[in-house]
Design an enzyme around this catalytic site. Structure first.
Site, PDB file in Angstrom:
ATOM      1  N   GLY A  37       0.738  -1.191   0.051  1.00 31.44           N
ATOM      2  CA  GLY A  37       0.021   0.038   0.024  1.00 31.44           C
ATOM      3  C   GLY A  37       0.930   1.284   0.013  1.00 31.44           C
ATOM      4  O   GLY A  37       2.032   1.179  -0.070  1.00 31.44           O
ATOM      5  N   PHE A  39       1.166   3.161   2.285  1.00 26.76           N
ATOM      6  CA  PHE A  39       1.742   3.654   3.756  1.00 26.76           C
ATOM      7  C   PHE A  39       2.866   2.484   4.088  1.00 26.76           C
ATOM      8  O   PHE A  39       3.552   2.568   4.987  1.00 26.76           O
ATOM      9  CB  PHE A  39       0.722   3.754   4.752  1.00 26.76           C
ATOM     10  N   GLY A  40       2.449   1.444   3.524  1.00 24.40           N
ATOM     11  CA  GLY A  40       3.246   0.170   3.928  1.00 24.40           C
ATOM     12  C   GLY A  40       2.675  -1.201   3.397  1.00 24.40           C
ATOM     13  O   GLY A  40       1.904  -1.006   2.783  1.00 24.40           O
ATOM     14  N   LYS A  62      -3.562  -3.668   7.193  1.00 25.88           N
ATOM     15  CA  LYS A  62      -2.722  -2.624   6.450  1.00 25.88           C
ATOM     16  C   LYS A  62      -1.881  -1.940   7.394  1.00 25.88           C
ATOM     17  O   LYS A  62      -2.448  -1.654   8.687  1.00 25.88           O
ATOM     18  CB  LYS A  62      -3.828  -1.635   5.962  1.00 25.88           C
ATOM     19  N   ASP A 162     -11.164   8.519  -5.749  1.00 23.61           N
ATOM     20  CA  ASP A 162     -10.209   7.744  -6.564  1.00 23.61           C
ATOM     21  C   ASP A 162     -10.908   6.387  -6.933  1.00 23.61           C
ATOM     22  O   ASP A 162     -10.356   5.287  -6.763  1.00 23.61           O
ATOM     23  CB  ASP A 162      -9.103   7.300  -5.674  1.00 23.61           C
ATOM     24  N   ARG A 166      -8.445  -0.641  -9.566  1.00 22.27           N
ATOM     25  CA  ARG A 166      -7.532  -1.047  -8.882  1.00 22.27           C
ATOM     26  C   ARG A 166      -7.894  -0.706  -7.446  1.00 22.27           C
ATOM     27  O   ARG A 166      -7.309  -1.300  -6.353  1.00 22.27           O
ATOM     28  CB  ARG A 166      -6.255  -0.306  -8.927  1.00 22.27           C
ATOM     29  N   ASN A 167      -8.738   0.026  -6.927  1.00 21.15           N
ATOM     30  CA  ASN A 167      -9.326   0.336  -5.512  1.00 21.15           C
ATOM     31  C   ASN A 167     -10.568  -0.550  -5.338  1.00 21.15           C
ATOM     32  O   ASN A 167     -11.330  -0.021  -4.231  1.00 21.15           O
ATOM     33  CB  ASN A 167      -9.396   1.685  -5.165  1.00 21.15           C
ATOM     34  N   ASP A 180     -10.012   1.387  -0.126  1.00 16.69           N
ATOM     35  CA  ASP A 180      -9.152   2.447  -0.240  1.00 16.69           C
ATOM     36  C   ASP A 180      -9.495   3.957  -0.218  1.00 16.69           C
ATOM     37  O   ASP A 180     -10.004   4.599  -1.238  1.00 16.69           O
ATOM     38  CB  ASP A 180      -8.254   2.398  -1.825  1.00 16.69           C
TER      39      ASP A 180
END
Ligand code: ADP
Length: 301
Positions: A37, A39-40, A62, A162, A166-167, A180
């Protein structure tokens, strides 16, 4: 019978108390990495006794690797938003884990075993002469599921900003859920959210008024949803593949921004896409109407 988590978690969250979100880290066991992701890492873990579920359950976790104050803030904001979303077609937040010596918070989500819709579509694109496993029936249902989630956001005055294949994530019964919420916002009195500062923008999915003025509304989400319909119809082709970002902005300014629909294909979705891609935001169809037009995995089995 077998508990169907996808149905019950969003209902559990409706009544959930503010102090009922924290999940003990010791009750999580690592299984494997499943994604990367903003952030990580996103991990597949096993959670014990979470969100009213008695027993062990695979969950997506996440993580937050960045220690930048801005990233931590964004991550926490996404958590606060997700707590408020309760819909069968929005990925449910099952818990959070903020305590512990490791410090960084964890976001625990329901696990969607077939991953993101973009890769799912690419993987199931039928080859010439081959019978399509994922065909019109599923494509229309994907569109209906997402419209249902978006109608929930629209009526609660949230903009996602968004929306793209993909989300979205694919669940065990091939139901699709919107995920997301990193760019999602509550719309204020002005009814639009103006982008501030530098951000990575999903240009190929953006409405003309978002590209030109930085305005985001439920109607600009509708435009992006129209691009997502095109992604579904083309099994994950990149929208406006041969155009540069600069060219796309120019097309928006010249009112020549459009997505050519694959000929004679999926007319059920083409008619909706055309209503999504009206140049003037006020003329576009609403998610409430789209959700009424298309079947979804709650209405069909
Ligand atoms: P970010 O918004 O930070 O970019 P995402 O939410 O898109 O992160 O997650 C990155 C990837 O991790 C996704 O593309 C998907 O493959 C996987 N993933 C995320 N959430 C889940 C989930 N709930 N179930 C299964 N896979 C997930």
């Amino acid at each position: 019978g077998v508990m169907s988590p996808s149905v019950t978690f969003y209902e559990y969250n409706k009544e959930r108390a503010d102090d009922d979100w924290e999940h003990d880290r010791a009750q999580l066991t690592y299984l494997r990495d499943i994604g990367e992701g903003q952030f990580g890492k996103v991990l597949l873990m096993k959670a014990k006794n979470i969100a009213g579920y008695k027993g062990k359950l695979p969950v997506a976790v996440k993580t937050l690797t960045s220690i930048e104050e801005e990233d931590v803030q964004k991550f926490l904001e996404e958590i606060e938003l997700m707590k408020k979303f309760s819909n069968p077609h929005i990925v449910s937040l099952l818990g959070i884990s903020t305590g512990g010596s490791e410090g960084a918070p964890l976001m625990i989500l329901e696990y969607m075993p077939y991953g993101d819709l973009h890769n799912f579509l690419l993987k199931h694109k039928p080859k010439a002469g081959e019978h399509a496993i994922i065909g019109i029936y599923h494509q229309i249902r994907f569109a209906g599921d997402i419209a249902n989630a978006m109608a929930f956001l629209e009526s609660n005055k949230y903009v996602h900003r968004d929306i793209a294949a993909r989300n979205c994530l694919v669940g065990p019964n091939l139901e699709v859920k919107v995920a997301d919420f990193g760019m999602a916002r509550m719309v204020q009195e002005k009814e639009y959210y103006k982008i501030a500062g530098r951000a990575v923008l999903p240009v190929r999915w953006m409405a003309p008024e978002s590209l030109i003025y930085g305005y985001f509304t439920s109607s600009s989400d509708v435009w992006s949803y129209g691009v997502l319909l095109w992604e579904i119809a083309t099994y994950g082709t990149v929208p406006l593949e041969s155009s540069s970002v600069q060219e796309i902005v120019e097309m928006a300014q010249n009112k020549t921004l459009y997505h050519t629909w694959p000929e004679k294909y999926l007319p059920e979705l083409k008619v909706v896409q055309e209503e999504c891609h009206k140049y003037e935001a006020e003329e576009r169809i609403t998610f409430e109407k789209i959700a009424g037009l298309l079947p979804n995995s709650q209405t069909t089995t």
